[in-house]
Design a protein around this motif. Structure first.
Motif, short mmCIF file in Angstrom:
data_model
loop_
_atom_site.label_atom_id
_atom_site.label_comp_id
_atom_site.label_asym_id
_atom_site.label_seq_id
_atom_site.Cartn_x
_atom_site.Cartn_y
_atom_site.Cartn_z
N ALA A 80 0.81 -1.21 0.00
CA ALA A 80 0.00 0.00 0.00
C ALA A 80 0.85 1.26 0.00
CB ALA A 80 -0.94 0.01 1.21
N GLU A 81 2.16 1.13 0.23
CA GLU A 81 3.05 2.29 0.15
C GLU A 81 2.96 2.98 -1.21
OE1 GLU A 81 5.74 -1.41 -0.52
OE2 GLU A 81 4.06 -0.85 0.77
N GLU A 82 2.61 2.21 -2.25
CA GLU A 82 2.53 2.76 -3.60
C GLU A 82 1.42 3.79 -3.73
OE1 GLU A 82 2.95 0.99 -8.07
OE2 GLU A 82 1.66 -0.12 -6.69
N GLU A 83 0.36 3.68 -2.94
CA GLU A 83 -0.71 4.67 -2.99
C GLU A 83 -0.62 5.69 -1.86
OE1 GLU A 83 -4.72 3.25 -1.53
OE2 GLU A 83 -3.85 1.30 -2.05
N ILE A 84 0.05 5.34 -0.77
CA ILE A 84 0.13 6.25 0.38
C ILE A 84 1.14 7.36 0.15
CG2 ILE A 84 0.79 6.40 2.81
CD1 ILE A 84 -0.16 3.47 3.08
N LEU A 85 2.36 7.01 -0.24
CA LEU A 85 3.45 7.99 -0.26
C LEU A 85 3.34 9.02 -1.38
CD1 LEU A 85 6.42 5.63 0.69
CD2 LEU A 85 5.26 7.30 2.15
N PRO A 86 3.06 8.63 -2.64
CA PRO A 86 3.02 9.65 -3.69
C PRO A 86 1.95 10.71 -3.47
CG PRO A 86 3.26 7.48 -4.66
CD PRO A 86 2.95 7.27 -3.21
N GLY B 39 11.40 1.58 7.10
CA GLY B 39 10.35 0.65 6.71
C GLY B 39 10.74 -0.22 5.54
N GLU B 40 9.73 -0.57 4.74
CA GLU B 40 9.95 -1.50 3.65
C GLU B 40 9.16 -1.09 2.42
OE1 GLU B 40 8.90 -5.42 4.97
OE2 GLU B 40 10.60 -5.56 6.36
N ILE B 41 9.73 -1.39 1.25
CA ILE B 41 9.03 -1.37 -0.03
C ILE B 41 8.91 -2.82 -0.48
CG2 ILE B 41 9.24 -0.74 -2.47
CD1 ILE B 41 10.60 1.83 -1.58
N HIS B 42 7.76 -3.16 -1.06
CA HIS B 42 7.50 -4.55 -1.46
C HIS B 42 7.44 -4.64 -2.98
CE1 HIS B 42 6.18 -4.14 2.70
NE2 HIS B 42 6.50 -5.41 2.82
N GLY C 206 10.49 3.82 -8.68
CA GLY C 206 9.89 5.15 -8.62
C GLY C 206 9.66 5.60 -7.19
N LEU C 207 9.25 4.68 -6.31
CA LEU C 207 9.09 5.02 -4.91
C LEU C 207 10.43 5.36 -4.27
CD1 LEU C 207 6.46 2.56 -3.37
CD2 LEU C 207 6.26 5.02 -3.71
N VAL C 208 11.46 4.61 -4.62
CA VAL C 208 12.80 4.92 -4.10
C VAL C 208 13.22 6.31 -4.54
CG1 VAL C 208 15.24 4.31 -4.25
CG2 VAL C 208 13.53 2.51 -3.93
N LEU D 4 11.33 8.97 -2.48
CA LEU D 4 11.85 9.10 -1.12
C LEU D 4 13.24 9.73 -1.13
CD1 LEU D 4 10.65 5.68 0.28
CD2 LEU D 4 9.85 7.93 1.01
N ASP D 5 14.03 9.40 -2.15
CA ASP D 5 15.39 9.94 -2.22
C ASP D 5 15.40 11.45 -2.46
OD1 ASP D 5 18.21 9.21 -2.10
OD2 ASP D 5 18.29 9.87 -4.19
N GLU D 6 14.31 11.99 -2.98
CA GLU D 6 14.22 13.45 -3.14
C GLU D 6 14.18 14.16 -1.79
OE1 GLU D 6 10.81 14.43 -5.41
OE2 GLU D 6 11.41 13.28 -7.18
N HIS D 7 13.67 13.46 -0.78
CA HIS D 7 13.44 14.10 0.52
C HIS D 7 14.35 13.60 1.63
CE1 HIS D 7 9.82 15.87 -1.19
NE2 HIS D 7 9.43 14.66 -1.59
N PHE D 8 14.96 12.42 1.45
CA PHE D 8 15.73 11.80 2.52
C PHE D 8 17.09 11.35 2.01
CE2 PHE D 8 11.21 10.95 3.19
CZ PHE D 8 11.01 11.47 4.47
#
Length: 217
Positions: free
Chosen positions: A158-164, A177-180, A189-191, A194-198
């Protein structure tokens, strides 16, 4: 079964139901999955996918002054979560799913609680139930949180819909945490997001779980 864990001088007696929940304890307390050097002690920790509370116990011991909020949609795991955090001060747990929309969603309880997910598939013995779901913005409003110092996310895809969709990602102090990648359409794309901010570190040792941790840039 009850299991005693000791972390930073704190002793917790945690109730777990099966081998998968024992494995979560091993990853958190022995492999130190959520160990992270932070510039200052967090005041607010939001734990998405709290399962039975092992991560909350780890954070409670490491950051004794933080307010910790745990989110867990699986009603079976939530019963154990509520029991386990009763011994901890400053912890709130909510039986709800973090998601990309505010609505009621089908949720698939796994045979092992750590596999329960919004992204499951109906199979014999794995019929969906309906759960309440909230975006991160809505969770912050409903929980009266004005910021997140440490965000932990382990939500089985669900990280795919939560984070963007979370406009406040750039104001989060740190993430673990974790990406699955087996259920996320674009894990790279999620990485990148996140890498833009962390200052992000990603461990890709397992094909179905990438561990991540990072402090805000």
């Amino acid at each position: 079964m009850p299991v005693t864990v000791v972390e930073h001088g704190h002793v917790f007696r945690l109730v777990v139901a099966d081998a998968s929940e024992l494995e979560v304890l091993r990853e958190i307390f022995l492999e130190r999955e959520y160990e992270l050097a932070l510039p200052s002690e967090p005041e607010v920790i939001l734990d998405l996918g709290s399962n039975v509370g092992a991560s909350i116990a780890f954070f409670r011991a490491r950051y004794p002054r933080a307010r910790i909020v745990g989110i867990e949609p699986d009603p079976r795991a939530f019963d154990r979560l509520r029991t386990n955090v009763a011994q901890m001060h400053g912890v709130t747990v909510v039986n709800i799913a973090a998601a990309g929309t505010d609505d009621r969603r089908p949720f698939y309880p796994g045979a092992e609680s750590w596999l329960s997910s919004l992204r499951g598939q109906e199979a014999e013995g794995n019929k969906p139930i309906e759960v309440e779901a909230r975006t991160l913005e809505s969770l912050l409003t409903e929980l009266n949180l004005d910021h997140i110092d440490l965000l932990k996310i382990d939500v089985e895809g669900a990280e795919e819909e939560i984070l963007p969709g979370f406009a406040g990602l750039g104001s989060v102090g740190a993430v673990v945490g974790e990406i699955h990648p087996d259920v996320v359409g674009d894990p790279e794309g999620l990485v990148r997001l996140l890498d833009e901010h962390f200052e992000l570190v990603v461990e890709r040792a397992l094909p179905d779980r990438w561990r991540l941790r990072g402090v805000a840039r």
